[in-house]
Motif scaffolding. Structure first.
Motif, PDB file in Angstrom:
ATOM      1  N   ARG A   9       0.827  -1.204   0.000  1.00 54.02           N
ATOM      2  CA  ARG A   9       0.000   0.000   0.000  1.00 54.02           C
ATOM      3  C   ARG A   9       0.864   1.258   0.000  1.00 54.02           C
ATOM      4  O   ARG A   9       0.627   2.191  -0.781  1.00 54.02           O
ATOM      5  CB  ARG A   9      -0.922  -0.016   1.224  1.00 54.02           C
ATOM      6  N   GLN A  16      -5.368   3.636   3.334  1.00 60.61           N
ATOM      7  CA  GLN A  16      -6.170   2.436   3.589  1.00 60.61           C
ATOM      8  C   GLN A  16      -7.506   2.520   2.866  1.00 60.61           C
ATOM      9  O   GLN A  16      -7.975   1.528   2.309  1.00 60.61           O
ATOM     10  CB  GLN A  16      -6.409   2.237   5.084  1.00 60.61           C
ATOM     11  N   LYS A  17      -8.096   3.706   2.864  1.00 59.52           N
ATOM     12  CA  LYS A  17      -9.389   3.882   2.215  1.00 59.52           C
ATOM     13  C   LYS A  17      -9.301   3.599   0.719  1.00 59.52           C
ATOM     14  O   LYS A  17     -10.120   2.852   0.169  1.00 59.52           O
ATOM     15  CB  LYS A  17      -9.915   5.299   2.450  1.00 59.52           C
ATOM     16  N   ALA A  20      -8.558  -0.124   0.054  1.00 60.20           N
ATOM     17  CA  ALA A  20      -9.755  -0.936   0.296  1.00 60.20           C
ATOM     18  C   ALA A  20     -10.735  -0.810  -0.865  1.00 60.20           C
ATOM     19  O   ALA A  20     -11.305  -1.811  -1.315  1.00 60.20           O
ATOM     20  CB  ALA A  20     -10.419  -0.517   1.602  1.00 60.20           C
ATOM     21  N   GLU A  21     -10.919   0.400  -1.365  1.00 57.14           N
ATOM     22  CA  GLU A  21     -11.794   0.594  -2.531  1.00 57.14           C
ATOM     23  C   GLU A  21     -11.255  -0.173  -3.723  1.00 57.14           C
ATOM     24  O   GLU A  21     -12.000  -0.854  -4.423  1.00 57.14           O
ATOM     25  CB  GLU A  21     -11.895   2.083  -2.878  1.00 57.14           C
ATOM     26  N   GLU A  27     -12.957  -0.819   4.373  1.00 58.65           N
ATOM     27  CA  GLU A  27     -11.707  -0.305   4.936  1.00 58.65           C
ATOM     28  C   GLU A  27     -11.369  -0.996   6.257  1.00 58.65           C
ATOM     29  O   GLU A  27     -10.203  -1.273   6.550  1.00 58.65           O
ATOM     30  CB  GLU A  27     -11.831   1.204   5.142  1.00 58.65           C
ATOM     31  N   THR A  28     -12.399  -1.315   7.049  1.00 57.94           N
ATOM     32  CA  THR A  28     -12.156  -1.978   8.336  1.00 57.94           C
ATOM     33  C   THR A  28     -11.573  -3.378   8.152  1.00 57.94           C
ATOM     34  O   THR A  28     -10.773  -3.830   8.962  1.00 57.94           O
ATOM     35  CB  THR A  28     -13.458  -2.067   9.152  1.00 57.94           C
TER      36      THR A  28
END
Length: 81
Positions: A9, A16-17, A20-21, A27-28
């Motif tokens: 990443r 993180q957002k 995750a997308e 995201e969690t």
């Protein structure tokens, strides 16, 4: 899993957002993987690997520095007695 996932990443300049997308997960969930609280299923890990390789290849073509990380998926199966 958590160390190389965060490293991937960071190398690709993703929060993180955004990661995750890109990986099509909450995201969690990604945060839980990075923190070592959860481990993805084999199926999800395979899907993640395909997407992760896609963005990394694009970044290489765009001239960004890329560190090749070798991914290993280990499946533990109990043998019936």
């Amino acid at each position: 899993m958590r160390h190389w996932l965060k490293e991937w990443r960071d190398i690709n300049g993703l929060t993180q957002k955004k990661a995750a997308e890109f990986l099509d997960m909450p995201e969690t969930t990604l945060a839980s993987y990075e923190q070592g609280h959860r481990t993805p299923s084999v199926g999800r890990a395979k899907k993640m690997a395909v997407r992760m390789n896609d963005i990394s290849k694009k970044n290489v073509l765009n001239g960004l520095i890329f560190l090749k990380i070798k991914y290993t998926i280990r499946v533990n199966k109990e043998v019936p007695k």
